[in-house]
Design a protein around this motif. Structure first.
Motif: not given
Length: 248
Positions: A197-198, A204-205, A219-223, A232-234
């Protein structure tokens, strides 16, 4: 304690070792170990956690007896915030231990209420596993009812088996990665979904709305995705993901 074990207990341990060594699917190797613990001890749940206490984060796999996803999401972070006694115990001690032996007020704690609600268990035993400095690893089994001396004896004997099998899986994954790029092999199905999805450009919303979860959970999933992909970034995450064939 070892004298209380039966011949078939040692046979099951040997069967487990053979099964893991012959197993080609590294992603489900932990499931084999969990299934053996569930069957041998008559347990209702089994989880395997890696915890970076200083960072306040970690990862966990769970079965009860089928694979758990949403229930264990954020579990490590909650236990760190709640000050679960096993976290401190596992940093200094190695022997398997019943939670009631290190927590006098176990039945009045938040983690007891969650364990009973989510897994249907009233007692748990922690089995610390050796990890590198700064990280704590532990197998946690639970069931409705107490664990006896024979159960603790079995887990004591199983502890080096679990440790050896874990080392085998980690090393095999490292070697395969060195030969064939295996970016993102540790991503959970939910993390892979979030990554997809990213890649579609969702925030994130928006991902939270699509999956009916909170933005905090996203956000936890992304971390975790960042940590597993070494980013460390999108932007860098999507670049690595595309190079590894994880997303189009």
């Amino acid at each position: 304690m070892a004298a209380q074990l039966r011949t078939r207990d040692y046979g099951r341990m040997l069967d487990l070792v053979v099964a893991v060594l012959e197993h080609e699917d590294l992603g489900s190797a932990w499931h084999l170990i969990a299934r053996e613990l569930l069957d041998s001890l008559g347990c209702d749940s089994a989880t395997f956690s890696e915890v970076w206490i200083a960072e306040g984060t970690g990862s966990v796999r769970g079965w009860a007896p089928d694979a758990l996803t949403e229930i264990v999401d954020g579990l490590v972070e909650r236990r760190i915030m709640q000050g679960h006694p096993l976290l401190e115990y596992g940093l200094t001690e190695q022997a398997p231990v019943k939670i009631t032996d290190i927590c006098d007020d176990w039945r009045n704690t938040q983690w007891y209420r969650e364990a009973r609600r989510d897994f249907g268990v009233t007692q748990q035993v922690g089995v610390p596993l050796a990890c590198e400095d700064g990280k704590m690893c532990v197998a946690l089994v639970g069931r409705r009812g107490d664990f006896g001396d024979r159960d603790l004896a079995f887990l004591t004997r199983m502890q080096p088996v679990i440790q050896t099998m874990a080392n085998h899986v980690y090393e095999l994954r490292r070697l395969r990665s060195a030969v064939v790029p295996d970016v993102g092999s540790d991503l959970t199905p939910r993390e892979a979904t979030v990554l997809g999805l990213l890649a579609e450009g969702l925030t994130a919303a928006a991902i939270a709305r699509r999956l009916t979860i909170s933005p905090h959970t996203v956000n936890r999933h992304l971390e975790r995705i960042y940590r597993k992909l070494g980013t460390n970034n999108r932007v860098s995450t999507l670049m690595v993901a595309r190079q590894g064939g994880l997303v189009a």
